[in-house]
Design a protein around this motif. Structure first.
Motif, PDB file in Angstrom:
ATOM      1  N   LYS A  30       0.832  -1.210   0.000  1.00  0.00           N
ATOM      2  CA  LYS A  30       0.000   0.000   0.000  1.00  0.00           C
ATOM      3  C   LYS A  30       0.862   1.254   0.000  1.00  0.00           C
ATOM      4  CE  LYS A  30      -3.801  -2.257   2.483  1.00  0.00           C
ATOM      5  NZ  LYS A  30      -4.655  -2.233   3.704  1.00  0.00           N
ATOM      6  N   GLN A  32      -0.206   4.527  -1.910  1.00  0.00           N
ATOM      7  CA  GLN A  32      -1.186   5.487  -1.399  1.00  0.00           C
ATOM      8  C   GLN A  32      -0.513   6.589  -0.579  1.00  0.00           C
ATOM      9  OE1 GLN A  32      -3.710   2.916   0.961  1.00  0.00           O
ATOM     10  NE2 GLN A  32      -2.774   3.580   2.871  1.00  0.00           N
ATOM     11  N   ASP A  89       0.172  10.723  -2.064  1.00  0.00           N
ATOM     12  CA  ASP A  89      -0.535  11.666  -1.222  1.00  0.00           C
ATOM     13  C   ASP A  89       0.007  13.075  -1.463  1.00  0.00           C
ATOM     14  OD1 ASP A  89      -2.272  11.765   1.514  1.00  0.00           O
ATOM     15  OD2 ASP A  89      -0.579  13.157   1.681  1.00  0.00           O
TER      16      ASP A  89
END
Length: 408
Positions: free
Chosen positions: A380, A383, A387
């Motif tokens: 992950k 992500q 950002d």
């Protein structure tokens, strides 16, 4: 605020003489990101809110739209502070002409409206790179010769920005329709203030003077989080921080906050535990009310406080993360953003809000874990990297990894 000096009014309602009594109000934000150790992280050159196309900018630092960056053409290094949306209002019973100058010690004023009469310049770009160079992480910097040819700016080096305007402050009865411009965005409209004077600069009209910038300088307040997830706030200033508000949206989407209406004394230290943060399911109204009381308590009018909260609502309060909002002491504001106005106002209110994003140790551990997973389908990490603070997050992960791992 009555003017005791006789005025001569032109067809536009502008006095040929100076005003003797008026007020100037300003609000804006400094955004920063720090690790749990309190050290500011760089890579804060991303835009969070799109500016209208008519906003002016330093060459190569234009705003191009959502998700784009301040240095679209010009590469930037070591940006640890984003100065966002300072707006200046005038309140006068009489029309007059003013000269306004704002400095930025430690940064550049990269965007503004209306058009300035003078200000800082940047080196010309000898060889444009042909791609968005600011998307390159600051720790994977361009080679020095290419960086220089592309007009790169390294904000770890001393920098003093500036901007000047010559402003006609119009009569209170001036047509407010003058400020309308095609292409205005929602967050451009929210700071509009019907109680402030309409301003005319050249042939441009607006309710306020607007500017933005990027920089690198130490803040007068520091935030650290220990392994017990306790937040420690240290006021490094010789003056009191007037107001603070701790706000967090957890990864599970739970909103919790803690208001500190009396702020923090000079050289004071305060601890905020997770149990101090009150959880709310219907949090919008209480958060709005606490911020409104804190801002008006610094001298902003109700209209100004509403404008500031509404302009930054989504960015401030809707996204995951721990953050502290704090009003910068007046002496620190003047040191960082020295303001000169002629004729001098009878009263000045300057409310610059520090918006400090802090990475908790638990979040740091999660980011390191995801970073070390080599299979992108299982990790992950993307992500975090994509950002709005992705560059800062990646810098923090590199700091936490063993040197032999971080370099891979």
């Amino acid at each position: 605020m009555k003017n005791t000096i006789p005025t001569i009014v032109t067809a536009l309602g502008v006095s040929c003489l100076s005003a003797s009594a008026y007020e100037l109000h300003e609000w804006g934000t400094f955004t920063s990101v720090s690790g749990s150790d309190g050290v500011l992280l760089n890579g804060l050159h991303h835009e969070e809110e799109r500016l209208p196309f008519f906003v002016r900018a330093l060459d190569g630092m234009q705003n191009r739209g959502p998700g784009m960056v301040k240095g679209l053409i010009r590469p930037l290094k070591n940006v640890t502070i984003k100065m966002e949306t300072p707006v200046i209002y005038f309140y006068s019973d009489e029309p007059f002409t003013a000269e306004v100058k704002v400095g930025f010690n430690g940064g550049s004023i990269s965007q503004w409206y209306p058009e300035r009469s003078a200000g800082e310049t940047v080196p010309k770009i000898a060889k444009p790179l042909g791609f968005d160079s600011s998307l390159i992480p600051p720790f994977a910097a361009l080679k020095s010769d290419v960086f220089k040819l592309a007009g790169g700016i390294d904000f770890s080096e001393s920098r003093s920005g500036s901007i000047e305007w010559k402003v006609d402050v119009l009569d209170l009865k001036a047509d407010r329709g003058l400020v309308f411009k095609p292409g205005e965005t929602l967050n451009w409209l929210r700071p509009r203030n019907p109680k402030a004077n309409v301003l005319k600069v050249g042939e441009q009209y607006e309710d306020y003077l607007f500017y933005r910038g990027v920089g690198n300088f130490p803040l007068p307040i520091k935030f650290t989080v220990d392994t017990n997830e306790t937040l420690t706030i240290s006021n490094l200033s010789s003056d009191k921080v007037p107001f603070m508000f701790v706000h967090e949206v957890t990864n599970e989407g739970v909103t919790r906050f803690h208001s500190i209406p009396n702020g923090l004394a000079a050289s004071g230290v305060m601890k905020v535990t997770t149990s101090d943060l009150r959880e709310h399911t219907d949090w919008h109204r209480p958060v709005y009310q606490e911020m409104f009381k804190g801002l008006t308590g610094t001298g902003l009018t109700a209209e100004e406080s509403h404008g500031m909260i509404q302009t930054w609502w989504d960015s401030y309060f809707s996204r995951p993360g721990l953050r502290v909002f704090w009003v910068m002491p007046g002496s620190d504001t003047e040191n960082i953003l020295p303001l000169s106005v002629k004729p001098a106002p009878e009263k000045i209110v300057r409310t610059i809000v520090g918006r400090s994003e802090i990475i908790r140790p638990s979040m740091e551990q999660k980011m390191v874990k995801e970073f070390l997973i080599k299979d992108p389908k299982k990790s992950k990490w993307g992500q975090y990297l994509h950002d709005r603070f992705g560059h800062a997050y990646q810098q923090r992960v590199k700091q936490l990894l063993p040197k032999e791992t971080a370099g891979k």
